[in-house]
Motif scaffolding. Structure first.
Motif: not given
Length: 376
Positions: A332-337
């Motif tokens: 999973r990733h950090e929510p992008p801009s």
């Protein structure tokens, strides 16, 4: 200020959920009227403390709804009427004028390149009816520049168009490991089984058949398909034909999309005719890698705004390759801009300002919008 939102129905869908979030965060006093089908979103809006009126419309040509809606508008002493979705825009604008309200705002959520809420926009009468009633309003909000361009191409004057993108509550979509365990257990999915997810109405335009065919070539992966619609039976039959029935979970209509997203490892949106791509933005907010065929919300941003989102061709092989790549990476990733740019609180503030200006007789499309000015 009092605002009445008029929408075609309130089953789970992008426009319907958008309305719920907007009403919850708006500073104006609001009520909601649905022409037909008060589904689970109506229950959720009522639970939020907002009145929902069901007008009992029996079909597209049930003109008896007009006096009922006009009477509701007069009794409620509404200052602004805000319509959502094609049928509600047609009837809501006319009823507002019959009730003496000229401050009419419409949001166009669903005018795609090939479909308008399941209709062929080129069918005789569809465009003409829309344009005839659009002139009764003060301003039409498009949820993306792509939608604004289509409306302008139809003949809606640009000075009546303003772009206000959809919004989301990013915090609501944050990954929840407990929800992941709970959802997987409820659907009989083992902890380490790779899960592909998709969210949307089950109709032809979403191309979920391509996703099933791609899944058949990705061994061991399970598909969690969230939504309901007329293609439920054909998709169930296709899964059986492909021999993947045991690897497909149809959840049906659900108001718990954030919880379901936590159970997924990758997200796919094979629809090639989206007007915004809200499901894609929600998946990104949940930290998922995403493969999509169409997402105007991202097309209007630099690629760096969502590096874990991958544009693909809407075909089986492209989907298969994307799914394999995303599942192998398995993180999973950090929510992008791109997610933070679509904050629902800011969307609500923008639309509240539109109400104020419309009620004050201003030309709204000549003012600045959330995404950098008037369309064009």
């Amino acid at each position: 200020m009092r605002v009445l939102h008029v929408i075609t129905g309130l089953a789970a869908g992008g426009a319907e959920q958008q309305l719920r979030m907007l009403v919850a965060r708006s500073e104006v006093e609001a009520e909601v009227a649905c022409l037909t089908n008060p589904g689970i979103v109506a229950d959720a809006i009522r639970a939020d403390g907002v009145a929902v009126h069901h007008l009992g419309m029996r079909g597209n040509t049930d003109l008896a709804v007009l006096p009922r809606l006009a009477s509701l508008i007069r009794r409620g002493r509404f200052d602004v009427v805000h319509t959502h979705l094609y049928r509600a825009c047609l009837y809501g604008r006319v009823a507002a004028r019959l009730a003496g309200v000229r401050s009419i705002v419409a949001t166009e959520h669903s005018l795609g390149a090939r479909l308008l809420e399941g209709r062929d926009p080129g069918r005789p009468g569809v465009r003409e009816l829309y344009l005839a009633t659009e002139r009764l309003g003060a301003v039409t909000i498009a949820v993306s520049r792509a939608v604004a361009d289509r409306l302008a191409g139809w003949g809606v004057p640009e000075h009546r168009l303003v772009v206000v993108p959809n919004g989301i509550d990013a915090h609501a979509f944050a990954f929840d490991p407990e929800a992941r365990r709970r959802v997987r257990a409820a659907h009989g999915i083992a902890e380490h089984t790779p899960v592909v997810g998709a969210v949307g109405r089950l109709d032809r335009g979403k191309h979920f058949d391509l996703l099933l065919r791609a899944l058949a070539e990705v061994p061991d992966a399970v598909l969690l398909l969230v939504g309901e619609g007329p293609q439920r039976e054909p998709l169930t039959a296709l899964a059986a034909q492909l021999g993947i029935t045991e690897r497909v979970r149809f959840t049906g209509e659900s108001a718990a999309v954030p919880t379901l997203l936590s159970a997924m490892d990758a997200f796919a949106s094979p629809s090639e005719s989206e007007t915004f791509g809200l499901a894609v933005i929600e998946a990104l907010a949940a930290g998922l890698p995403v493969a999509y065929a169409s997402c105007p919300a991202l097309a209007e941003l630099p690629s760096s705004a969502a590096p874990q989102a991958h544009a693909i061709e809407p075909d089986t092989q492209a989907l298969r390759a994307a799914l394999q790549t995303m599942l192998v990476a398995g993180r999973r990733h950090e929510p992008p801009s791109a997610v933070t740019r679509h904050d629902i609180a800011e969307v609500a503030r923008t639309i509240d300002r539109i109400y104020e200006r419309t009620a004050g007789g201003e030309q709204v499309a000549a003012t600045a919008t959330q995404e950098g000015g008037r369309h064009g």
